[in-house]
Structure formats: C-alpha cells, structure tokens
Design a protein around this motif. Structure first.
Motif, PDB file in Angstrom:
ATOM      1  N   MET A 232      -6.206   6.278  10.911  1.00  0.00           N
ATOM      2  CA  MET A 232      -7.101   6.414   9.759  1.00  0.00           C
ATOM      3  C   MET A 232      -6.958   7.799   9.137  1.00  0.00           C
ATOM      4  SD  MET A 232     -11.056   5.199   9.780  1.00  0.00           S
ATOM      5  CE  MET A 232     -11.896   4.762   8.255  1.00  0.00           C
ATOM      6  N   TYR A 233      -6.949   7.828   7.810  1.00  0.00           N
ATOM      7  CA  TYR A 233      -6.877   9.103   7.086  1.00  0.00           C
ATOM      8  C   TYR A 233      -7.741   9.007   5.838  1.00  0.00           C
ATOM      9  CZ  TYR A 233      -4.974  13.321   4.905  1.00  0.00           C
ATOM     10  OH  TYR A 233      -4.831  14.563   4.333  1.00  0.00           O
ATOM     11  N   LEU A 234      -8.712   9.894   5.720  1.00  0.00           N
ATOM     12  CA  LEU A 234      -9.595   9.964   4.555  1.00  0.00           C
ATOM     13  C   LEU A 234     -10.171   8.605   4.172  1.00  0.00           C
ATOM     14  CD1 LEU A 234      -8.203  12.534   1.938  1.00  0.00           C
ATOM     15  CD2 LEU A 234     -10.354  12.590   3.200  1.00  0.00           C
ATOM     16  N   GLY A 235     -10.709   7.894   5.169  1.00  0.00           N
ATOM     17  CA  GLY A 235     -11.416   6.655   4.894  1.00  0.00           C
ATOM     18  C   GLY A 235     -10.583   5.408   4.818  1.00  0.00           C
ATOM     19  N   LYS A 236      -9.267   5.529   4.990  1.00  0.00           N
ATOM     20  CA  LYS A 236      -8.396   4.355   4.901  1.00  0.00           C
ATOM     21  C   LYS A 236      -7.500   4.232   6.132  1.00  0.00           C
ATOM     22  CE  LYS A 236      -7.870   3.298  -0.021  1.00  0.00           C
ATOM     23  NZ  LYS A 236      -8.244   1.875   0.117  1.00  0.00           N
ATOM     24  N   ILE A 237      -7.126   3.000   6.450  1.00  0.00           N
ATOM     25  CA  ILE A 237      -6.122   2.764   7.478  1.00  0.00           C
ATOM     26  C   ILE A 237      -4.750   2.939   6.836  1.00  0.00           C
ATOM     27  CG2 ILE A 237      -5.131   1.081   9.077  1.00  0.00           C
ATOM     28  CD1 ILE A 237      -7.845   1.943   9.970  1.00  0.00           C
ATOM     29  N   VAL A 238      -3.960   3.875   7.382  1.00  0.00           N
ATOM     30  CA  VAL A 238      -2.633   4.124   6.804  1.00  0.00           C
ATOM     31  C   VAL A 238      -1.525   3.487   7.639  1.00  0.00           C
ATOM     32  CG1 VAL A 238      -3.362   6.243   5.655  1.00  0.00           C
ATOM     33  CG2 VAL A 238      -2.427   6.367   7.978  1.00  0.00           C
ATOM     34  N   GLU A 239      -1.832   3.142   8.882  1.00  0.00           N
ATOM     35  CA  GLU A 239      -0.851   2.448   9.715  1.00  0.00           C
ATOM     36  C   GLU A 239      -1.580   1.666  10.789  1.00  0.00           C
ATOM     37  OE1 GLU A 239       3.285   3.252  12.278  1.00  0.00           O
ATOM     38  OE2 GLU A 239       2.387   4.835  11.057  1.00  0.00           O
ATOM     39  N   SER A 240      -1.066   0.492  11.111  1.00  0.00           N
ATOM     40  CA  SER A 240      -1.699  -0.352  12.122  1.00  0.00           C
ATOM     41  C   SER A 240      -0.648  -1.251  12.755  1.00  0.00           C
ATOM     42  CB  SER A 240      -2.798  -1.215  11.481  1.00  0.00           C
ATOM     43  OG  SER A 240      -3.402  -2.050  12.438  1.00  0.00           O
ATOM     44  N   GLY A 241      -0.804  -1.462  14.058  1.00  0.00           N
ATOM     45  CA  GLY A 241       0.132  -2.333  14.754  1.00  0.00           C
ATOM     46  C   GLY A 241      -0.075  -2.274  16.251  1.00  0.00           C
ATOM     47  N   GLY A 242       0.750  -2.989  16.979  1.00  0.00           N
ATOM     48  CA  GLY A 242       0.682  -2.955  18.426  1.00  0.00           C
ATOM     49  C   GLY A 242       0.949  -1.558  18.952  1.00  0.00           C
ATOM     50  N   SER A 243       0.316  -1.211  20.054  1.00  0.00           N
ATOM     51  CA  SER A 243       0.454   0.137  20.604  1.00  0.00           C
ATOM     52  C   SER A 243       1.912   0.523  20.861  1.00  0.00           C
ATOM     53  CB  SER A 243      -0.360   0.245  21.899  1.00  0.00           C
ATOM     54  OG  SER A 243      -0.276   1.521  22.442  1.00  0.00           O
ATOM     55  N   CYS A 290      -1.450   8.508  -3.354  1.00  0.00           N
ATOM     56  CA  CYS A 290      -1.541   8.522  -1.894  1.00  0.00           C
ATOM     57  C   CYS A 290      -2.421   9.681  -1.464  1.00  0.00           C
ATOM     58  CB  CYS A 290      -0.145   8.654  -1.283  1.00  0.00           C
ATOM     59  SG  CYS A 290      -0.172   8.826   0.516  1.00  0.00           S
ATOM     60  N   ARG A 291      -3.393   9.419  -0.619  1.00  0.00           N
ATOM     61  CA  ARG A 291      -4.335  10.457  -0.200  1.00  0.00           C
ATOM     62  C   ARG A 291      -3.671  11.534   0.649  1.00  0.00           C
ATOM     63  NH1 ARG A 291      -9.962   7.226   0.424  1.00  0.00           N
ATOM     64  NH2 ARG A 291      -9.567   5.850  -1.327  1.00  0.00           N
ATOM     65  N   PHE A 292      -2.547  11.203   1.228  1.00  0.00           N
ATOM     66  CA  PHE A 292      -1.870  12.136   2.113  1.00  0.00           C
ATOM     67  C   PHE A 292      -0.835  12.985   1.381  1.00  0.00           C
ATOM     68  CE2 PHE A 292       1.350  12.897   5.591  1.00  0.00           C
ATOM     69  CZ  PHE A 292       0.568  13.777   6.328  1.00  0.00           C
ATOM     70  N   SER A 304       1.813  10.944  -6.013  1.00  0.00           N
ATOM     71  CA  SER A 304       0.578  11.522  -6.536  1.00  0.00           C
ATOM     72  C   SER A 304      -0.074  10.662  -7.606  1.00  0.00           C
ATOM     73  CB  SER A 304       0.856  12.918  -7.112  1.00  0.00           C
ATOM     74  OG  SER A 304       1.769  12.828  -8.191  1.00  0.00           O
ATOM     75  N   LYS A 305       0.614   9.586  -8.012  1.00  0.00           N
ATOM     76  CA  LYS A 305       0.111   8.760  -9.112  1.00  0.00           C
ATOM     77  C   LYS A 305      -0.293   7.357  -8.675  1.00  0.00           C
ATOM     78  CE  LYS A 305       3.247  11.229 -12.226  1.00  0.00           C
ATOM     79  NZ  LYS A 305       4.413  11.094 -13.131  1.00  0.00           N
ATOM     80  N   ILE A 306       0.435   6.807  -7.723  1.00  0.00           N
ATOM     81  CA  ILE A 306       0.223   5.411  -7.337  1.00  0.00           C
ATOM     82  C   ILE A 306      -0.222   5.342  -5.881  1.00  0.00           C
ATOM     83  CG2 ILE A 306       1.284   3.134  -7.119  1.00  0.00           C
ATOM     84  CD1 ILE A 306       3.372   4.100  -9.195  1.00  0.00           C
ATOM     85  N   GLU A 307      -1.317   4.689  -5.624  1.00  0.00           N
ATOM     86  CA  GLU A 307      -1.826   4.565  -4.256  1.00  0.00           C
ATOM     87  C   GLU A 307      -1.077   3.450  -3.529  1.00  0.00           C
ATOM     88  OE1 GLU A 307      -6.005   4.096  -1.764  1.00  0.00           O
ATOM     89  OE2 GLU A 307      -6.007   3.892  -3.941  1.00  0.00           O
ATOM     90  N   ALA A 320       0.846   1.924   4.961  1.00  0.00           N
ATOM     91  CA  ALA A 320       0.564   2.181   3.549  1.00  0.00           C
ATOM     92  C   ALA A 320       1.326   3.440   3.149  1.00  0.00           C
ATOM     93  CB  ALA A 320      -0.932   2.356   3.318  1.00  0.00           C
ATOM     94  N   CYS A 321       2.565   3.251   2.698  1.00  0.00           N
ATOM     95  CA  CYS A 321       3.425   4.390   2.358  1.00  0.00           C
ATOM     96  C   CYS A 321       4.522   3.920   1.415  1.00  0.00           C
ATOM     97  CB  CYS A 321       4.032   4.991   3.632  1.00  0.00           C
ATOM     98  SG  CYS A 321       5.100   6.416   3.333  1.00  0.00           S
TER      99      CYS A 321
END
Length: 350
Positions: A232-243, A290-292, A304-307, A320-321
């Motif tokens: 999680m980064y700044l309120g959003k999930i940026v990556e998710s998956g199996g450990s 992108c928040r990052f 910097s323009k498109i999330e 999310a990248c």
C-alpha cells in the motif's frame, strides 16, 4: 482479483477525512484521503499481509473492517454480507466473529483487571456460556497460548511483553472468531519473542481454522505468515499477489525499495539497496498521475499525468505501474483519453 472462497471483500473502498477551517463558520477546505479506492479479497483460512510505510492507510483499512470507521464510498462484505449494513443479532454475531489483536500489549490490556477477567470479558454477554463454561474456556485458552492455569489470577503488569501479547491473543480467541485483524502484533517485541509469537499464530490458524489480516512493517514476518501480500502507498494498493511472487519477483518500484531495505532471509543473500529520494507526499495534497512518481527511480514523463490502474501483469500478480502497460510502459488509448478528459475538466473549472 476475487477468489470464490473470499471471506472478506473490499470493493473500491474509500475513507476521506474532511478538513475544516474557521471557528464560527466552518468551511471544508479539503480532505485527508487515507484510503482511496482499495479492492482486495481475503481468502477463508488464509493470511493477507498488508505492508507499507507509516501513514499509507493500513490501520484505517483495519478500522473500516472492524466498523470503528465508516467508509466514504465502496463496500466491505464479510461472508457475502455488507458489514456496514448489519444490525441487531447479525451485528452482534459479526462482533463475535471478527476480533483484533493490537500492537501494544502494554496498553491494550486493562491493568486493573485480572487475566481471567480480561479473557472472560467477551463471553459475559453471551448467554450460551454458563459461569462454569466460561471458567473452563479460560483454562483452555491459557493452555493454548502456553501459560499456566494459575496465571489467571495475576495482573498484566506481572507478565512480560510477549506474555501480554499471548493474553491479548487469548482474549481475541475467547468468542471463537473466524477472522482476526493483527495490527503490528509483534513489532514491539524482541526478535526471539517475535519468532515464538509468529509460530503460535501459525499453529492457532491451523487449529481453529482462522483467517488473518496481518498489518505490519516487519517484511520478514509478513513473508513468514502471509499467503497473499498487498503493498500500500498513499491510500492505494500498488502491488498484490501471492507471497512467493511478490517477494521473489517484485514488480512495482516501491515494492523493490521496501524489500531492498528489509532484513534479508539469509546473511549471505545478495542485496541491491534502493534509496528513495524525498518524503512521502501528504495525503491532503496527493500528486497527480502516479502517486509514487515524485520518488520513483524509474519515472517516465507520462507518470505525472496519468494514474496507473491495478492490472494483472502475471497470473495472480497485480501491479499499478506504467512499466507494465499494454504498450511497454506507454499509456493506453483509454488512459490517454481519461487524462485528456481530466485535464479539460480541470481547465474548465479554472
């Protein structure tokens, strides 16, 4: 992203805290976007690990699940039922079924209550338990967490930090829950004690068929306990998956940075340190796109323009990248149209 055996499901959940100014005439001037459009699923009998820097929204998500906070938007379901629409007997059943273990065992236990009273407290309002059954339940739970039955008459200050956290776990287990939120459960303990507590949690999960939401800064502990990871980064999930996938092949630059600064699994393991520049932006004034991107070592002009949207880069591995866009990192036509529409709307507003 929604497995068929999901016990807890968050769908586009938001929690914004309004900011007001003025004493006589109060005016809303903005909002803290603590959680901003999160969708996750926690599978039955599994552990979902939620990691990220302080202030990214992890604890707020836990409070939303526990009904301590109400979401601004989105839905949270437990076993198919909307958590924030439960009333009466269904709400009472939910509060028994969902429990929490807090970070600090020194402040989460009432110092004026004996251990038996602390563990018994969730059972006193349950008509299913007689006095004798409550006593038997306390003895059973003390045995399960590794404390002697004679400990029941003692007070919290007579125990070490690790023992107090075991007592907190026993209290959470008392009403026979199926889902437990673990909010930094071992972060305040010594390393050797952490290992014992993590092994205990694994054993309890198997014995009582529990589902965990594990919130932690300890990436090594999350790797050991969690089946699925959400970064999680700044309120959003940026990556998710199996450990294994997230730890073995992190995709998001932020995940790379987190793992590069974590304790290695082996002293001789090769490490490539990633140092992020700048500070975490304020959740009041979130960067566009992108928040990052203000801290990202791989930033591109359109970041910097498109999330970026969360997408499945590999089977079961979401990120999310823009590095994993449909055109090798370039924005898709849909994203470009969305950015143009947003820019136009912003220009009209000005």
């Amino acid at each position: 992203m929604t497995p068929s055996n999901a016990l807890v499901q968050l769908t586009d959940v938001q929690k914004h805290f309004p900011i007001h100014q003025g004493f006589i005439i109060r005016k809303e001037t903005g909002a803290v976007k603590a959680v901003d459009g999160v969708t996750i699923a926690i599978e039955r009998g599994k552990t979902f690990g939620l990691v990220g820097e302080s202030g990214c929204g992890k604890t707020t998500m836990a409070k939303l699940i526990l009904r301590i906070e109400t979401p601004t938007a989105g839905t949270i379901t437990f076993d198919g039922k909307d958590v924030h629409k439960l009333k009466g007997s269904e709400l009472r059943a939910y509060r028994e079924t969902v429990q929490v273990v807090f970070q600090d065992p020194y402040s989460s236990l009432n110092p004026r209550m004996r251990i038996k009273e602390i563990i018994e407290e969730p059972l006193r309002t349950d008509p299913k338990f007689t006095k004798e059954q409550r006593k038997a339940r306390i003895e059973e739970l003390l045995k399960v967490i590794g404390l002697r039955p004679g400990s029941a008459t003692r007070y919290p200050h007579q125990f070490s930090g690790g023992q107090r956290q075991r007592i907190a776990i026993a209290r959470a287990l008392a009403p026979s829950p199926s889902f437990i939120v673990l909010d930094e459960p071992v972060s305040s303990l010594d390393v050797s004690i952490r290992a014992q507590l993590m092994n205990l949690l694994k054993d309890l999960q198997r014995e009582f068929h529990l589902t965990f939401l594990l919130i932690s800064h300890d990436l090594a502990g999350v790797r050991y306990l969690a089946d699925t990871i959400g970064v999680m980064y700044l309120g959003k999930i940026v990556e998710s998956g199996g450990s294994p996938a997230v730890y073995g092949k992190p995709l998001h630059p932020y995940t790379h940075a987190l793992l590069s600064n974590a304790m290695p699994s082996h002293p001789n393991a090769p490490r490539t340190e990633v140092i992020l520049t700048g500070e975490v932006p304020s959740p009041i004034n979130i960067p566009t796109g992108c928040r990052f991107h203000p801290r990202c070592p791989k930033v591109m002009p359109h970041c910097s323009k498109i999330e970026p949207q969360l997408q499945e880069a590999e089977p079961g591995h979401w990120v999310a990248c823009h590095l994993y866009g449909d055109t090798n990192g370039a924005p898709t036509p849909k994203e470009t149209a969305h950015a143009t529409a947003t820019s136009t709307a912003a220009g009209n507003a000005r």
